[in-house]
Design a protein around this motif. Structure first.
Motif, PDB file in Angstrom:
ATOM      1  N   LYS A  29       7.124  29.905  17.420  1.00 34.57           N
ATOM      2  CA  LYS A  29       6.598  28.778  16.654  1.00 34.57           C
ATOM      3  C   LYS A  29       5.762  27.904  17.564  1.00 34.57           C
ATOM      4  CE  LYS A  29       7.550  25.300  13.285  1.00 34.57           C
ATOM      5  NZ  LYS A  29       6.235  25.610  12.740  1.00 34.57           N
ATOM      6  N   LEU A  30       4.577  27.527  17.080  1.00 39.27           N
ATOM      7  CA  LEU A  30       3.665  26.713  17.869  1.00 39.27           C
ATOM      8  C   LEU A  30       4.206  25.305  18.070  1.00 39.27           C
ATOM      9  CD1 LEU A  30       0.237  27.687  16.307  1.00 39.27           C
ATOM     10  CD2 LEU A  30       0.971  28.137  18.634  1.00 39.27           C
ATOM     11  N   GLY A 146       2.176  37.241   6.268  1.00 36.50           N
ATOM     12  CA  GLY A 146       3.159  37.504   7.313  1.00 36.50           C
ATOM     13  C   GLY A 146       2.586  38.053   8.603  1.00 36.50           C
ATOM     14  N   VAL A 147       1.250  38.149   8.709  1.00 36.42           N
ATOM     15  CA  VAL A 147       0.670  38.775   9.898  1.00 36.42           C
ATOM     16  C   VAL A 147       0.708  37.821  11.084  1.00 36.42           C
ATOM     17  CG1 VAL A 147      -0.846  40.223   8.517  1.00 36.42           C
ATOM     18  CG2 VAL A 147      -1.683  38.031   9.355  1.00 36.42           C
ATOM     19  N   THR A 148       0.737  38.408  12.277  1.00 32.54           N
ATOM     20  CA  THR A 148       0.675  37.649  13.514  1.00 32.54           C
ATOM     21  C   THR A 148      -0.453  38.198  14.371  1.00 32.54           C
ATOM     22  OG1 THR A 148       2.229  39.110  14.675  1.00 32.54           O
ATOM     23  CG2 THR A 148       3.162  37.239  13.468  1.00 32.54           C
ATOM     24  N   TYR A 149      -1.018  37.323  15.206  1.00 32.30           N
ATOM     25  CA  TYR A 149      -2.088  37.734  16.098  1.00 32.30           C
ATOM     26  C   TYR A 149      -1.875  37.107  17.464  1.00 32.30           C
ATOM     27  CZ  TYR A 149      -4.995  40.143  12.723  1.00 32.30           C
ATOM     28  OH  TYR A 149      -5.471  41.068  11.820  1.00 32.30           O
ATOM     29  N   LYS A 150      -2.357  37.811  18.482  1.00 34.80           N
ATOM     30  CA  LYS A 150      -2.274  37.307  19.839  1.00 34.80           C
ATOM     31  C   LYS A 150      -2.993  35.956  19.938  1.00 34.80           C
ATOM     32  CE  LYS A 150      -0.085  40.419  22.360  1.00 34.80           C
ATOM     33  NZ  LYS A 150       1.096  40.067  23.206  1.00 34.80           N
ATOM     34  N   CYS A 151      -2.437  35.086  20.723  1.00 31.74           N
ATOM     35  CA  CYS A 151      -2.963  33.733  20.860  1.00 31.74           C
ATOM     36  C   CYS A 151      -4.445  33.737  21.230  1.00 31.74           C
ATOM     37  CB  CYS A 151      -2.144  32.985  21.907  1.00 31.74           C
ATOM     38  SG  CYS A 151      -2.549  31.238  22.061  1.00 31.74           S
ATOM     39  N   GLU A 152      -4.830  34.627  22.148  1.00 30.81           N
ATOM     40  CA  GLU A 152      -6.204  34.620  22.647  1.00 30.81           C
ATOM     41  C   GLU A 152      -7.229  35.063  21.612  1.00 30.81           C
ATOM     42  OE1 GLU A 152      -5.810  39.046  24.728  1.00 30.81           O
ATOM     43  OE2 GLU A 152      -6.101  37.253  25.952  1.00 30.81           O
ATOM     44  N   THR A 153      -6.784  35.702  20.506  1.00 28.70           N
ATOM     45  CA  THR A 153      -7.718  36.166  19.478  1.00 28.70           C
ATOM     46  C   THR A 153      -7.974  35.111  18.412  1.00 28.70           C
ATOM     47  OG1 THR A 153      -5.999  37.135  18.070  1.00 28.70           O
ATOM     48  CG2 THR A 153      -6.920  38.525  19.809  1.00 28.70           C
ATOM     49  N   LEU A 154      -7.267  33.983  18.509  1.00 27.74           N
ATOM     50  CA  LEU A 154      -7.402  32.944  17.494  1.00 27.74           C
ATOM     51  C   LEU A 154      -8.415  31.902  17.948  1.00 27.74           C
ATOM     52  CD1 LEU A 154      -3.612  32.446  16.709  1.00 27.74           C
ATOM     53  CD2 LEU A 154      -5.256  33.782  15.399  1.00 27.74           C
ATOM     54  N   LEU A 155      -9.283  31.501  17.038  1.00 29.43           N
ATOM     55  CA  LEU A 155     -10.293  30.495  17.311  1.00 29.43           C
ATOM     56  C   LEU A 155     -10.061  29.299  16.381  1.00 29.43           C
ATOM     57  CD1 LEU A 155     -13.464  32.781  17.435  1.00 29.43           C
ATOM     58  CD2 LEU A 155     -12.080  32.034  19.358  1.00 29.43           C
ATOM     59  N   THR A 156      -9.918  28.090  16.849  1.00 25.37           N
ATOM     60  CA  THR A 156      -9.783  27.726  18.244  1.00 25.37           C
ATOM     61  C   THR A 156      -8.365  28.066  18.718  1.00 25.37           C
ATOM     62  OG1 THR A 156     -11.289  25.892  17.840  1.00 25.37           O
ATOM     63  CG2 THR A 156      -9.925  25.755  19.803  1.00 25.37           C
ATOM     64  N   CYS A 157      -8.268  28.477  19.974  1.00 27.92           N
ATOM     65  CA  CYS A 157      -6.980  28.931  20.496  1.00 27.92           C
ATOM     66  C   CYS A 157      -5.940  27.814  20.410  1.00 27.92           C
ATOM     67  CB  CYS A 157      -7.157  29.384  21.938  1.00 27.92           C
ATOM     68  SG  CYS A 157      -5.664  30.063  22.645  1.00 27.92           S
ATOM     69  N   PRO A 158      -4.758  28.087  19.824  1.00 22.10           N
ATOM     70  CA  PRO A 158      -3.756  27.028  19.650  1.00 22.10           C
ATOM     71  C   PRO A 158      -3.072  26.614  20.943  1.00 22.10           C
ATOM     72  CG  PRO A 158      -2.900  29.123  18.881  1.00 22.10           C
ATOM     73  CD  PRO A 158      -4.339  29.362  19.200  1.00 22.10           C
ATOM     74  N   ILE A 312      12.767  31.529  10.112  1.00 23.87           N
ATOM     75  CA  ILE A 312      13.256  32.763   9.479  1.00 23.87           C
ATOM     76  C   ILE A 312      12.187  33.840   9.533  1.00 23.87           C
ATOM     77  CG2 ILE A 312      13.913  33.775   7.260  1.00 23.87           C
ATOM     78  CD1 ILE A 312      15.357  31.166   6.602  1.00 23.87           C
ATOM     79  N   MET A 313      10.941  33.455   9.266  1.00 17.08           N
ATOM     80  CA  MET A 313       9.845  34.418   9.337  1.00 17.08           C
ATOM     81  C   MET A 313       9.666  34.945  10.754  1.00 17.08           C
ATOM     82  SD  MET A 313       6.951  32.631   6.942  1.00 17.08           S
ATOM     83  CE  MET A 313       5.753  33.814   7.533  1.00 17.08           C
ATOM     84  N   ILE A 314       9.733  34.046  11.735  1.00 15.93           N
ATOM     85  CA  ILE A 314       9.556  34.446  13.129  1.00 15.93           C
ATOM     86  C   ILE A 314      10.687  35.375  13.566  1.00 15.93           C
ATOM     87  CG2 ILE A 314       9.529  33.571  15.499  1.00 15.93           C
ATOM     88  CD1 ILE A 314       8.108  31.080  14.410  1.00 15.93           C
ATOM     89  N   GLU A 315      11.896  35.099  13.099  1.00 17.36           N
ATOM     90  CA  GLU A 315      13.022  35.984  13.406  1.00 17.36           C
ATOM     91  C   GLU A 315      12.774  37.378  12.848  1.00 17.36           C
ATOM     92  OE1 GLU A 315      17.806  36.451  12.393  1.00 17.36           O
ATOM     93  OE2 GLU A 315      16.759  34.569  11.955  1.00 17.36           O
ATOM     94  N   GLY A 316      12.175  37.429  11.662  1.00 19.79           N
ATOM     95  CA  GLY A 316      11.878  38.718  11.077  1.00 19.79           C
ATOM     96  C   GLY A 316      10.891  39.510  11.902  1.00 19.79           C
ATOM     97  N   VAL A 317       9.866  38.840  12.446  1.00 19.03           N
ATOM     98  CA  VAL A 317       8.879  39.525  13.285  1.00 19.03           C
ATOM     99  C   VAL A 317       9.534  40.120  14.518  1.00 19.03           C
ATOM    100  CG1 VAL A 317       6.851  39.164  14.753  1.00 19.03           C
ATOM    101  CG2 VAL A 317       6.946  38.139  12.477  1.00 19.03           C
ATOM    102  N   LYS A 321      12.293  43.105  10.892  1.00 18.29           N
ATOM    103  CA  LYS A 321      12.701  43.042   9.493  1.00 18.29           C
ATOM    104  C   LYS A 321      11.786  42.088   8.728  1.00 18.29           C
ATOM    105  CE  LYS A 321      17.590  43.732  10.633  1.00 18.29           C
ATOM    106  NZ  LYS A 321      18.967  43.149  10.544  1.00 18.29           N
ATOM    107  N   ASP A 322      11.599  42.374   7.463  1.00 12.93           N
ATOM    108  CA  ASP A 322      10.789  41.508   6.605  1.00 12.93           C
ATOM    109  C   ASP A 322      11.710  40.480   5.961  1.00 12.93           C
ATOM    110  OD1 ASP A 322       8.796  40.380   5.147  1.00 12.93           O
ATOM    111  OD2 ASP A 322       8.735  41.938   3.603  1.00 12.93           O
ATOM    112  N   LEU A 323      12.000  39.423   6.718  1.00  7.72           N
ATOM    113  CA  LEU A 323      12.920  38.412   6.221  1.00  7.72           C
ATOM    114  C   LEU A 323      12.207  37.437   5.298  1.00  7.72           C
ATOM    115  CD1 LEU A 323      14.974  37.556   9.434  1.00  7.72           C
ATOM    116  CD2 LEU A 323      15.524  39.176   7.644  1.00  7.72           C
ATOM    117  N   VAL A 324      12.918  36.938   4.303  1.00 11.39           N
ATOM    118  CA  VAL A 324      12.383  35.933   3.390  1.00 11.39           C
ATOM    119  C   VAL A 324      13.259  34.694   3.481  1.00 11.39           C
ATOM    120  CG1 VAL A 324      11.405  37.633   1.828  1.00 11.39           C
ATOM    121  CG2 VAL A 324      13.732  36.831   1.443  1.00 11.39           C
TER     122      VAL A 324
END
Length: 476
Positions: A29-30, A146-158, A312-317, A321-324
């Motif tokens: 989590k950011l 539910g997708v995640t991406y590497k920090c460096e691929t996000l603009l502007t980087c968080p 909960i979502m981050i735990e699923g990643v 598991k695909d947690l809801v």
């Protein structure tokens, strides 16, 4: 002399996000940006910077000139304004004035289409988020939520510098748009609809029905703080919460406020378990039988509205598991003080909500156009407005021209929404129906209170307007 930091009334210490997990976690989590975190935690922030030598007397003149300061501050996003508000009383006055003036909405989107992935993923905004948000509503389809991406691929980087971990895009939206407040309701759906204004920076990301099915999208609507308008989110996690959480919250709210509208997102498993349980929404009418309100909703996959839901979502990643979340119903409530309705103060702001149901019998283009045009005549058109569209996937090719017809009737209104397998709503104002009118009801044909709320093969529009009234409603 700088004044002591004043934390906004809507901010709680628990609202500041802390990172979770260890370094081996794939998703985290950011945390909120370092300057904001230091400001709200009242800690010293050490930064490496090179001092620029300027004419000190000129700087003092600029910083002490209300007109110049206000103009400069007007370009800043709301998080920076919060910190500027505590420089001195003059700066605070300038920010407070801007909060009353900069009350226009904004929309935003993240597209996961290949052409955008090649150049890095970016949150595209129609405008700067100038004023503290009252409510941020986010829709993400199955390919984007539910997708995640590497920090460096996000603009502007968080993160500064970029970390080696992945981040949820929903968490990125929360971090950039909302934090440190808690006023975002994110909805996971099968498909979304999104129609920004034509001159907008986000117009090229308009989502049609066919495009949504093959691409991942996250879209959202940003409504700033509006004088004398309150917003809160109610999450129902079990049946007993209907009385212990929902009804108690409504009773408490009804002591001081009138409810102007509700956005309702229901987990499909809750409806399938017991369709009759949804009639609890009629309680809104019981507490204010003589005050109309708007209501629109949809059956969705899941909702996220606080840090626990995100965790909960981050735990699923990280566990594969695909947690809801535990939310079976999430409700966003808009209300205004009763005193404001009875005797509007000078510093108040016009605000109202209306809802329209296109039922299963509104199948032809002519009927749809007639219903939308009738609605457009009955409601006032505001200087600032957004519309939330919730529609049944079974309306087939009607989705795109429903949006076009609504845009034609409300040319300056941003639109975002979702598709589901069941809709909730009421007509406010009431629709005129011919005596021969019949509609297909959801789940059963016998009459009952649920059928004043639930529909199938329908589309619900919820129009939210505030500010000056551009075109008054036509009397009937």
């Amino acid at each position: 002399m700088a004044e002591e930091p004043v934390i906004p009334s809507s901010f709680n210490a628990s609202d500041v996000y802390d990172p979770i997990g260890e370094t081996e976690k794939r998703c985290e989590k950011l945390d909120i940006p370092a300057p904001l975190a230091a400001f709200f935690r009242k800690t010293e922030l050490h930064r490496n910077f090179q001092q620029i030598i300027q004419d000190q007397s000129l700087l003092e003149k600029v910083a002490a000139n209300y007109v110049i300061v206000k103009k400069i501050l007007s370009f800043l996003p709301w998080q920076d304004k919060i910190m500027c508000k505590n420089v001195c009383s003059m700066w605070r006055s300038a920010v407070n004035t801007l909060q009353k003036e900069q009350i226009g909405p904004a929309d935003f989107a993240i597209s996961l289409r290949l052409c955008h992935i090649k150049n890095g993923l970016q949150l595209v905004q129609s405008d700067v988020f100038y004023t503290e948000p009252l409510m941020v509503l986010v829709f993400g389809n199955m390919g984007g939520f539910g997708v995640t991406y590497k920090c460096e691929t996000l603009l502007t980087c968080p993160c500064d510098p970029p970390c080696e971990k992945s981040h949820h895009l929903i968490d990125l939206v929360d971090n950039v748009v909302v934090a440190p407040k808690k006023c975002m309701l994110a909805v996971k759906v099968c498909d979304i609809s999104y129609k920004p204004l034509k001159p907008s920076k986000t117009n090229h990301l308009t989502v049609g029905r066919k495009l949504c099915r093959i691409s991942g999208f996250i879209v959202g609507m940003y409504i700033p703080v509006i004088p004398n308008v309150n917003f809160q989110i109610i999450n129902i996690k079990c049946i007993r919460d209907i009385k212990t959480v929902f009804m108690k919250t409504i009773d408490k709210l009804a002591e001081t406020d009138y409810i102007k509208g509700a956005l309702v997102f229901v987990n499909g498993s809750f409806i399938l378990h017991s369709v009759d349980d949804i009639v609890f929404l009629n309680y809104l009418k019981e507490v204010q039988p003589n005050v109309p309100y708007a209501l629109g909703g949809c059956i969705v996959e899941d909702t996220v509205s606080d840090r626990d839901d995100m965790n909960i979502m981050i735990e699923g990643v990280n566990t594969g598991k695909d947690l809801v979340t535990e939310n079976i119903v999430s409700i966003g409530l808009f209300s205004v003080p009763k005193s404001f309705i009875d005797a509007p103060p000078e510093n108040g702001c016009n605000f109202d909500m209306f809802s329209l149901i296109l039922e299963s019998s509104d199948w032809s283009k002519a009927k749809i156009q007639s219903a939308i045009n009738e609605f457009a005549k009955k409601v006032p058109h505001f200087e600032h407005s957004v519309v939330i569209k919730m529609s049944c996937v079974g309306r087939d090719n009607k989705h795109d021209y429903e949006q076009e017809l609504f845009r034609a009737a409300f040319p300056n209104t941003r639109l975002a929404g979702c598709y589901g397998n069941g809709e909730l709503g009421i007509n406010h104002p009431e629709r005129l129906k011919p005596e021969s009118f019949t509609s297909v009801k959801r789940h059963r044909a016998d009459p009952g209170p649920a059928f004043g709320i639930m529909y199938s093969y329908s589309t619900i529009f919820v129009y939210i307007g505030w500010g000056n009234i551009v075109t008054p409603a036509q009397s009937t």
